[in-house]
Design a protein around this motif. Structure first.
Motif, PDB file in Angstrom:
ATOM      1  N   PRO A  62      -3.511  10.340 -12.878  1.00 18.30           N
ATOM      2  CA  PRO A  62      -2.889   9.446 -11.892  1.00 18.30           C
ATOM      3  C   PRO A  62      -3.952   8.875 -10.962  1.00 18.30           C
ATOM      4  O   PRO A  62      -4.866   9.586 -10.542  1.00 18.30           O
ATOM      5  CB  PRO A  62      -1.921  10.359 -11.145  1.00 18.30           C
ATOM      6  N   ALA A  63      -3.842   7.601 -10.668  1.00 13.25           N
ATOM      7  CA  ALA A  63      -4.820   6.960  -9.792  1.00 13.25           C
ATOM      8  C   ALA A  63      -4.666   7.472  -8.362  1.00 13.25           C
ATOM      9  O   ALA A  63      -3.552   7.743  -7.906  1.00 13.25           O
ATOM     10  CB  ALA A  63      -4.645   5.450  -9.816  1.00 13.25           C
ATOM     11  N   PRO A  64      -5.763   7.633  -7.640  1.00 19.57           N
ATOM     12  CA  PRO A  64      -5.677   8.057  -6.242  1.00 19.57           C
ATOM     13  C   PRO A  64      -5.142   6.934  -5.378  1.00 19.57           C
ATOM     14  O   PRO A  64      -5.055   5.779  -5.809  1.00 19.57           O
ATOM     15  CB  PRO A  64      -7.137   8.387  -5.896  1.00 19.57           C
ATOM     16  N   ASP A  65      -4.776   7.263  -4.156  1.00 17.74           N
ATOM     17  CA  ASP A  65      -4.303   6.246  -3.219  1.00 17.74           C
ATOM     18  C   ASP A  65      -5.453   5.432  -2.647  1.00 17.74           C
ATOM     19  O   ASP A  65      -5.279   4.267  -2.277  1.00 17.74           O
ATOM     20  CB  ASP A  65      -3.529   6.908  -2.082  1.00 17.74           C
ATOM     21  N   ALA A  66      -6.627   6.035  -2.567  1.00 10.87           N
ATOM     22  CA  ALA A  66      -7.808   5.347  -2.060  1.00 10.87           C
ATOM     23  C   ALA A  66      -9.040   6.118  -2.515  1.00 10.87           C
ATOM     24  O   ALA A  66      -8.961   7.299  -2.852  1.00 10.87           O
ATOM     25  CB  ALA A  66      -7.783   5.239  -0.533  1.00 10.87           C
ATOM     26  N   PRO A  90      -7.971  -0.649 -11.247  1.00 14.52           N
ATOM     27  CA  PRO A  90      -7.664  -1.893 -10.519  1.00 14.52           C
ATOM     28  C   PRO A  90      -6.507  -1.695  -9.555  1.00 14.52           C
ATOM     29  O   PRO A  90      -5.530  -1.015  -9.861  1.00 14.52           O
ATOM     30  CB  PRO A  90      -7.297  -2.871 -11.651  1.00 14.52           C
ATOM     31  N   GLY A  91      -6.655  -2.260  -8.381  1.00 18.96           N
ATOM     32  CA  GLY A  91      -5.597  -2.146  -7.385  1.00 18.96           C
ATOM     33  C   GLY A  91      -5.780  -1.011  -6.408  1.00 18.96           C
ATOM     34  O   GLY A  91      -5.127  -0.997  -5.350  1.00 18.96           O
ATOM     35  N   GLY A 113     -15.785  -6.627  -4.072  1.00 19.76           N
ATOM     36  CA  GLY A 113     -14.403  -6.190  -4.116  1.00 19.76           C
ATOM     37  C   GLY A 113     -14.051  -4.946  -3.331  1.00 19.76           C
ATOM     38  O   GLY A 113     -12.928  -4.444  -3.431  1.00 19.76           O
ATOM     39  N   ALA A 114     -14.984  -4.418  -2.536  1.00 17.38           N
ATOM     40  CA  ALA A 114     -14.658  -3.243  -1.725  1.00 17.38           C
ATOM     41  C   ALA A 114     -13.622  -3.606  -0.667  1.00 17.38           C
ATOM     42  O   ALA A 114     -13.595  -4.727  -0.161  1.00 17.38           O
ATOM     43  CB  ALA A 114     -15.918  -2.698  -1.052  1.00 17.38           C
ATOM     44  N   ALA A 136      -3.006   0.039   4.456  1.00 20.32           N
ATOM     45  CA  ALA A 136      -2.024  -0.932   4.930  1.00 20.32           C
ATOM     46  C   ALA A 136      -2.279  -2.310   4.339  1.00 20.32           C
ATOM     47  O   ALA A 136      -1.615  -3.288   4.700  1.00 20.32           O
ATOM     48  CB  ALA A 136      -2.047  -0.996   6.458  1.00 20.32           C
ATOM     49  N   GLY A 137      -3.274  -2.374   3.435  1.00 18.11           N
ATOM     50  CA  GLY A 137      -3.563  -3.640   2.776  1.00 18.11           C
ATOM     51  C   GLY A 137      -4.620  -4.484   3.457  1.00 18.11           C
ATOM     52  O   GLY A 137      -4.857  -5.627   3.072  1.00 18.11           O
TER      53      GLY A 137
END
Length: 236
Positions: A62-66, A90-91, A113-114, A136-137
């Motif tokens: 599973p991808a991490p949140d950050a 990605p994302g 892209g950081a 928060a984007g």
């Protein structure tokens, strides 16, 4: 050093359940883990001491949140590592953490892209603010950051970053494996695709990078480092 999963605290009110830290300095990792635990109550922290280990751990997980990333790692240094990591997940927002905080380096990292940049000497509030802001984007920038003039941002490295940015996530994964010395047959097995598909992607990668061979493509990808940026800023 192997990566390790650490479960700490309870679920955070910020909605951040898992963060990956990629850094080869144990003391810094421990301090950062403590900061995340005490201020954000992160439930899980996954650490890796090299980019290769991080990419291996991310495959099929599973991808991490950050992600918090130090670009100066034992197996990679510079923008190529950031690009490969972003293509792998990605994302997922990636916050770069580095002891080199020159404005031109920050600008190059953001262009690659950081989602943010935090100097390693920042107080703990800086790291906390960075995580909250990117989750928060938003984009987190260090205090007193001033975007450099376009003509001197990072010289030729911008061209390389722009080329790498045109790759699709799958092409980025294939280029990363090519950089690690994988043959087409091995890449096909690793990604569960046909060798014919791998060849087609490699051809597209060479075209996008303006390379004539796999060796040249690896050289182009590797050139997306801090070397020329540091020369431009007089730091090397």
């Amino acid at each position: 050093m192997r990566s390790r999963m650490i479960t700490i605290g309870a679920a955070t009110n910020d909605g951040t359940d898992m963060i990956m830290i990629i850094d080869d300095h144990p003391l810094f990792c421990e301090a950062l883990q403590m900061t995340l635990r005490e201020t954000l109550s992160v439930t899980r922290i996954h650490t890796a001491s090299s980019l290769r280990q991080a990419l291996d751990d991310l495959r099929g997980s599973p991808a991490p949140d950050a992600i918090l990333l130090d670009l100066n790692l034992p197996d990679v240094a510079g923008l190529d590592g950031l690009t490969r990591l972003r293509n792998a997940v990605p994302g997922v927002p990636v916050v770069v953490v580095s002891s080199m905080a020159d404005d031109r380096i920050v600008a190059a990292v953001l262009q690659a892209g950081a989602a943010g940049f935090v100097p390693k000497h920042s107080p703990r509030e800086g790291f906390v603010s960075a995580i909250r802001q990117v989750m928060a984007g938003g984009t987190y920038l260090p205090e007193n950051y001033a975007p450099p003039k376009a003509e001197g941002a990072s010289g030729g490295d911008n061209t390389v970053v722009d080329k790498l940015a045109t790759l699709t996530p799958q092409q980025g994964r294939i280029l990363a494996l090519v950089c690690e010395g994988y043959l087409n047959k091995q890449i096909a097995f690793e990604l569960s695709i046909s060798e014919t598909t791998v060849k087609a992607h490699v051809t597209a990668i060479l075209r996008k990078l303006g390379a004539q061979s796999r060796t040249q493509a690896v050289h182009i990808a590797s050139s997306a480092s801090f070397a020329s940026i540091l020369r431009d800023t007089g730091m090397s």
